[in-house]
Design a protein around this motif. Structure first.
Motif: not given
Length: 441
Positions: A384-406
């Motif tokens: 549960l904790i891992a899922g919660a942390l993942h939900a918060t982090l994943v929405q912002f981390i894609g910025i650093v690779h601009a979506g080229v990492n699928l």
């Protein structure tokens, strides 16, 4: 004098020869799947629409989240997925005959991402780069097959350079292919090093590696003022035909698995006691049949979750479902994915972002199961904790690779696993030590 083995029934012999045996799945399963997807395409769209849409997909920048349903239409997307799978299966079969859990998971994953980001044009150079790497180090290429398939996560960088920089094609395409080959060449040693970073608790290890490489490439492009910001495409119209197709396909996997497991009679309870930490090959450790049953069950559960939260099964969501299906052969089962999905869902209810039924939220829940080994090892609360942390982090981390990492969720999962696993390990060790001292007293 040895007793003669009982003669197999013709249907059993056929199944074992052409479909699966106890510890391997035949490539024929994936050839059949590819053909099935292509045939379905012509049931839902006309040949003209499929042809035109297919070429739209080929020249699409394909970064996250580019839904090929929106770009080329449903029929063209299924054709693209079928062709990518047929080619990938042939490529794998050149180096190995039977498929274990990891390679089967990779083929299901590449099939899934052919619905939103992968096509033959942008995956070929990366695969070719891994072949060059194998020749360079003097190894048999079958050792790099798994990395080769998953490394196509960076396919969008090839499309981005080819079609989004306003460069002449005679210059852009060779440059893009050169970059793709370079990615394939370096990713195997880099991925091996990064596996230690998260200790195997992130199932999408190549996703983490691809995120780092993508970040470096995008930073370089931005430094030289190259265009890397691309508008995403989403498809929001539900399709009853698509929904029924995938329900039936998951039931087919369960049926094949039941037939393959009926003589082995491997226990599903034993499979669900697995932690899922890399490398957990359910095909080898339990049976190919039971692993396929698990894959089909996870596929139906994934679809059920999408329907439950009011989502639409579009291209990216199909990619998420098929990836969960694939890793049902290689680390995931209902017991270790459910706490993670629950953690993502509960967190999304309180976040000031999209609802749990949006495409981005669904991808976080489906692909977030990359950290399922945390739940499998440390228990449901840890999941549960891992899922919660993942939900918060994943929405912002894609910025650093601009979506080229699928495999953006694999990139995120690497950080989640690397952060939480040592903490849970420490707590688990402390609890064990406390119990030991109490027993001595």
């Amino acid at each position: 004098m040895e007793t003669e083995r009982p003669r197999q029934k013709p249907i059993d012999l056929f199944f074992e020869t052409y479909i699966m045996n106890d510890t391997q799945i035949s490539p024929n399963v994936f050839y059949f799947t590819g053909i099935l997807f292509i045939l379905f395409a012509f049931l839902v769209d006309s040949p003209t629409m499929i042809w035109n849409g297919f070429w739209e997909i080929m020249v699409s920048p394909s970064s996250l989240i580019t839904d090929y349903f929106e770009v080329g239409g449903i029929g063209a997307t299924f054709v693209n997925a079928g062709i990518v799978l047929l080619f990938s299966t042939y490529y794998v079969q050149r180096y190995t005959n039977g498929l274990t859990g990891p390679l089967s998971a990779a083929l299901f994953t590449i099939l899934g991402f052919a619905f939103f980001g992968k096509n033959l044009f942008n995956t070929l150079p990366i695969m070719l780069g891994t072949v060059f790497y194998s020749h360079f180090v003097g190894e048999n290429h079958n050792r790099a097959l798994l990395t080769s398939l998953f490394a196509t996560a960076l396919g969008p960088i090839v499309s981005l350079i080819s079609f989004s920089q306003n460069l002449p094609l005679y210059y852009a395409i060779p440059l893009a292919y050169g970059v793709g080959i370079l990615i394939g060449f370096i990713i195997t040693p880099v991925a091996s090093a990064f596996l230690r970073f998260h200790q195997g608790y992130n199932l999408y290890n190549i996703g983490f590696t691809a995120g780092v490489i993508g970040m470096l490439l995008i930073s370089t492009m931005r430094a030289f003022n190259w265009e890397v910001d691309i508008d995403n495409a989403h498809y929001f119209k539900p399709s009853i035909a698509v929904n029924v197709f995938f329900i039936l396909y998951n039931l087919l996997l369960i049926g094949l698995g039941w037939f393959g497991n009926r003589h082995v009679k491997a226990s599903y309870r034993n499979l669900m006691n697995e932690t899922g930490v890399l490398i957990s090959d359910f095909v080898q450790s339990h049976s190919a049949g039971l692993a396929l049953i698990n894959a089909g069950v996870l596929g139906l559960m994934s679809m059920g979750y999408v329907f439950l939260v009011g989502g639409v099964i579009n291209g990216p969501v199909i990619g998420g479902i098929l990836t969960v299906v694939g890793f049902g052969l290689f680390g995931k089962h209902p017991r270790n994915v459910t706490p993670v999905v629950a953690g993502v869902f509960i967190t999304q209810l309180f976040m000031h972002t999209d609802s749990p039924g949006s495409t981005a939220s669904l991808l976080a829940a489906l692909f977030g199961t990359t950290v399922a080994p945390i739940a499998g090892t440390f228990g449901p609360l840890a999941g549960l904790i891992a899922g919660a942390l993942h939900a918060t982090l994943v929405q912002f981390i894609g910025i650093v690779h601009a979506g080229v990492n699928l495999y953006n969720n694999g990139f995120t999962g690497g950080f989640v696993a690397a952060t939480l696993a040592p903490i849970f390990d420490m707590l688990k060790e402390r609890k064990a030590n406390h119990a030991s001292r109490k027993e001595k007293n």
